[in-house]
Write a protein that holds these residues in place. Structure first.
Motif, short mmCIF file in Angstrom:
data_model
loop_
_atom_site.label_atom_id
_atom_site.label_comp_id
_atom_site.label_asym_id
_atom_site.label_seq_id
_atom_site.Cartn_x
_atom_site.Cartn_y
_atom_site.Cartn_z
N MET A 266 0.84 -1.20 0.00
CA MET A 266 0.00 0.00 0.00
C MET A 266 0.87 1.25 0.00
SD MET A 266 -2.97 -1.47 0.00
CE MET A 266 -4.24 -0.34 0.52
N THR A 267 1.95 1.22 -0.78
CA THR A 267 2.97 2.26 -0.71
C THR A 267 2.75 3.42 -1.68
OG1 THR A 267 4.33 0.95 -2.23
CG2 THR A 267 4.75 0.69 0.13
N ASP A 268 1.98 3.20 -2.75
CA ASP A 268 1.70 4.26 -3.71
C ASP A 268 0.56 5.11 -3.15
OD1 ASP A 268 2.10 4.73 -7.02
OD2 ASP A 268 0.26 5.51 -6.14
N VAL A 269 0.68 6.43 -3.22
CA VAL A 269 -0.36 7.30 -2.67
C VAL A 269 -0.77 8.34 -3.71
CG1 VAL A 269 -1.01 8.85 -0.79
CG2 VAL A 269 0.67 7.03 -0.38
N GLY A 270 -2.06 8.41 -4.00
CA GLY A 270 -2.59 9.40 -4.93
C GLY A 270 -3.80 10.10 -4.33
N ARG A 271 -4.56 10.75 -5.18
CA ARG A 271 -5.72 11.51 -4.70
C ARG A 271 -6.96 11.15 -5.51
NH1 ARG A 271 -5.79 17.98 -3.72
NH2 ARG A 271 -3.63 17.44 -3.22
N ILE B 207 -14.12 2.55 -14.71
CA ILE B 207 -12.79 3.13 -14.89
C ILE B 207 -12.42 3.85 -13.60
CG2 ILE B 207 -11.35 4.60 -16.32
CD1 ILE B 207 -12.64 2.17 -17.76
N THR B 208 -11.35 3.42 -12.99
CA THR B 208 -11.00 3.96 -11.68
C THR B 208 -10.81 5.47 -11.70
OG1 THR B 208 -9.33 3.99 -9.94
CG2 THR B 208 -8.56 3.41 -12.12
N GLU B 209 -11.23 6.07 -10.61
CA GLU B 209 -11.08 7.50 -10.41
C GLU B 209 -9.61 7.93 -10.41
OE1 GLU B 209 -12.53 9.78 -6.61
OE2 GLU B 209 -14.24 9.24 -7.85
N ALA B 210 -8.73 6.96 -10.15
CA ALA B 210 -7.30 7.26 -10.11
C ALA B 210 -6.77 7.72 -11.47
CB ALA B 210 -6.52 6.03 -9.65
N VAL B 211 -7.44 7.37 -12.57
CA VAL B 211 -7.00 7.86 -13.89
C VAL B 211 -7.12 9.37 -13.94
CG1 VAL B 211 -7.36 7.72 -16.39
CG2 VAL B 211 -7.72 5.69 -14.97
N ARG B 212 -8.24 9.88 -13.43
CA ARG B 212 -8.40 11.34 -13.35
C ARG B 212 -7.45 11.92 -12.31
NH1 ARG B 212 -14.04 11.95 -11.59
NH2 ARG B 212 -14.08 9.68 -11.34
N GLY B 213 -7.32 11.23 -11.19
CA GLY B 213 -6.44 11.72 -10.14
C GLY B 213 -5.00 11.85 -10.60
N ASN B 214 -4.60 10.99 -11.55
CA ASN B 214 -3.22 11.03 -12.05
C ASN B 214 -3.04 11.98 -13.24
OD1 ASN B 214 -2.82 9.02 -10.13
ND2 ASN B 214 -1.40 7.91 -11.41
N GLY B 215 -4.11 12.66 -13.65
CA GLY B 215 -3.93 13.70 -14.65
C GLY B 215 -4.84 13.71 -15.84
N ALA B 216 -5.70 12.71 -16.00
CA ALA B 216 -6.60 12.68 -17.16
C ALA B 216 -7.63 13.80 -17.07
CB ALA B 216 -7.31 11.34 -17.27
N ILE B 217 -8.13 14.23 -18.22
CA ILE B 217 -9.20 15.23 -18.26
C ILE B 217 -10.44 14.60 -18.87
CG2 ILE B 217 -7.60 17.17 -18.38
CD1 ILE B 217 -8.20 17.35 -21.39
N VAL B 218 -11.58 15.25 -18.72
CA VAL B 218 -12.84 14.78 -19.27
C VAL B 218 -13.35 15.80 -20.28
CG1 VAL B 218 -15.21 14.10 -18.77
CG2 VAL B 218 -13.38 13.53 -17.15
#
Length: 595
Positions: free
Chosen positions: A253-258, A399-410
């Motif tokens: 559980m070492t990777d941390v995002g938003r 599609i995980t929310e982490a894709v947006r959290g890591n920089g994707a736009i809609v």
């Protein structure tokens, strides 16, 4: 058992038929095909009797001939979607799909929308059956008395149930875990984004400053202040301990995002941003098995039994192959999840969601809630049902929310951004439904792809469009190329300035400048039911009549209400199931010991 040569040949034939559509002529059923080998080539005896509701012997026979999931996945063509390359956890259960004396089904079809050529196949479908159906037969089974005895029964094999099992076993309790589906893991095995936790060791190593009080504030705000404040405090104040506990069991559980609604990066997941749910579920499964938990699949709990004083005495189970039987138990933990896959029930509480697809596994139909209410449990917040904004209509997958959290736009079909991409799920879903076609596109570049391993699963499912330039991608999507290019350029300017002056997106992790560029269609789908049975901080279920705890009855996870209020924040579900699952298991074990 079979020789390596026979096994290799059988594996090749199975993969070939599944992937290329080999015509399987008469016989009609899989059992007919194996008939010359005799019933005991599959079953536990020459008479064809099943081994147990897990079909343990039968599944072992399948593996001995055809190989396990990893072998089957490795043998499949790389340009095809392989049904054997999956997020499933636990013991292999070939019989989830391959039926002997009836038409075989592709269990994947319960969620996904791909076409597989199943040998001796039929159509996967399920009709919801009320838990109190066959009441006369159920009453006779209860009157016959207990078939066996245990300390704690746990209903459901998702993260909450498995966490409860590990916790109860560590407290010295004898545990039987019952799962109505043919495969374990519940919704947990589908979760991809992360697990929210504050003041953790991983945050400290990354220089992330967070406070449990900030997590409490974010959770209450996301839930529109309708959460039970005491439960939210338990969630946040125990979150870092839950991360440590999972780590002690072998989790990464070492990777941390938003994720949406969070003020700080606190969404924990495996290294490289791999899907958190399947990883956590597998770690918990392995830990439960290692501790000797009696886990039974295809086993639906249809009634919680109580004595004249309202004290829990056990459960009535309907085994898919063994029929009805009673297990006497001192305590019961309900961890059966929510009802998002039961659209009739969803629409009853929120008519706007009638006809919506759901991101959930097929067993999320509300059984746990039903048996709890039959046992007199109080409920709350059933009208609050969350739609996840990024469901893939093409792949039938969230599609995980982490894709947006890591920089994707809609972007919409006009090639324009129209929202803050990491707003809360309810607001994001509402914004997408206002766009042309009531859907949108999630757009990202290769740097985002490389930052998050979970994206590789979407690539495998062949639901992602790709272009070497933004303009080339626009043609794939049939959106105005010039407009889309301007949108990306404008967004990149916001990243450079560290301020989104258009939609006030709070985190701007990277410019989208690294080709290739990718996009996939997204639309809202029913994702989480916030309401459920009322519990206290020790996971005790409260009575509808008295408001006091029902003696011996506990609950954890999505079957409960109060933790998330009107809207759950992304990343809080895994935290919820682990934290309250641990508490429920420990509380149930203590109760069983003391009574």
């Amino acid at each position: 058992m079979f020789s390596g040569k026979v096994k290799k040949t059988a594996l090749a034939l199975l993969v070939s038929g599944f992937v290329t559509g080999t015509a399987y002529a008469a016989p009609e059923f899989l059992a007919d095909f194996h008939a010359e080998n005799g019933c005991d080539s599959c079953h536990a005896s020459a008479k064809g009797s099943v081994s147990d509701d897990n079909l343990s012997h039968e599944n072992a026979q399948c593996v001995s001939c055809h190989g396990d999931l990893k072998e089957l996945a490795a043998a499949a063509p790389k340009d095809k979607v392989s049904p054997h390359q999956s997020h499933l956890i636990g013991e292999i259960a070939c019989t989830s799909c391959h039926k002997g004396h009836e038409k075989s089904v592709t269990y994947c079809d319960s969620c996904h929308s791909f076409s597989f050529d199943m040998p001796y196949g039929g159509k996967w479908e399920r009709k919801f059956t009320p838990v109190n159906a066959d009441k006369d037969i159920q009453d006779k089974a209860i009157a016959a008395g207990a078939k066996e005895t245990t300390d704690v029964v746990i209903i459901g094999s998702g993260g909450a149930g498995l966490a409860a099992a590990v916790s109860a076993r560590d407290a010295g309790a004898k545990v039987i875990l019952l799962e109505k589906e043919p495969i374990p893991g519940g919704n947990t095995k589908l979760a991809a984004g992360g697990m929210n936790a504050a003041e953790t060791k991983s945050q400290a190593k990354l220089g992330i400053e967070d406070k449990k009080q900030i997590m409490i504030d974010d959770t209450m705000k996301g839930g529109r202040e309708l959460n039970d404040p005491e439960l939210v405090k338990v969630l946040a104040n125990n979150s870092s301990d839950s991360i440590d506990w999972l780590t002690s069991l072998g989790a990464d559980m070492t990777d941390v995002g938003r994720m949406g609604g969070a003020s700080v990066n606190r969404s924990h997941r495996p290294t490289g941003g791999a899907g958190v749910g399947a990883h956590v579920a597998q770690v918990l499964w392995d830990s439960a098995v290692k501790r000797g938990t009696d886990i039974r699949l295809n086993s639906r709990v249809v009634r919680i039994l109580e004595d004249a004083n309202g004290k829990v005495t056990g459960v009535l189970v309907k085994g898919e192959y063994t029929g009805y039987y009673v297990i006497k138990a001192d305590a019961v933990v309900i961890a059966a999840g929510g009802f998002a896959k039961n659209n009739d029930r969803v629409a009853k509480y929120d008519p706007k969601l009638k006809g919506f697809k759901a991101t959930n596994h097929p067993g999320a139909t509300g059984d746990g809630l039903d048996v709890a209410q039959l046992a007199g449990a109080a409920t709350r917040d059933l009208e609050y049902i969350q739609a996840h904004p990024t469901y893939s209509p093409d792949g039938g997958v969230m599609i995980t929310e982490a894709v947006r959290g890591n920089g994707a736009i809609v972007v919409n079909r006009e090639g324009k951004r129209f929202m803050n991409e990491i707003t809360t799920r309810d607001k994001a879903s509402a914004a997408i439904l206002q766009q042309t076609g009531e859907s949108a596109y999630l757009l990202f570049d290769d740097s985002v792809r490389k930052s998050l391993k979970a994206i590789e699963g979407y690539m495998h499912l062949q639901i992602v469009k790709q272009g070497n330039t933004v303009e080339e991608l626009a043609k794939q999507l049939n959106v105005p190329a010039a407009e889309l290019a301007t949108t990306v350029t404008t967004y990149n300017g916001f990243v450079k300035a560290a301020k989104d002056s258009q939609f006030e997106r709070p985190n701007l992790p990277r410019e989208l400048v690294t080709p290739p560029y990718y996009a996939l269609e997204i639309a809202p789908a029913v994702h989480h039911t916030m309401g459920g049975v009322v519990i206290d901080t020790q996971a005790e279920v409260k009575s509808e009549k008295t408001g006091k705890p029902i003696s011996g009855l506990y609950a954890a996870g999505e079957v409960t209400g109060g933790v998330h209020g009107a809207n759950r924040l992304g990343g809080n579900a895994i935290s919820d199931i682990v934290t309250f699952g641990r508490i429920a298991g420990a509380s149930a074990a203590k109760y069983a010991k003391d009574n």
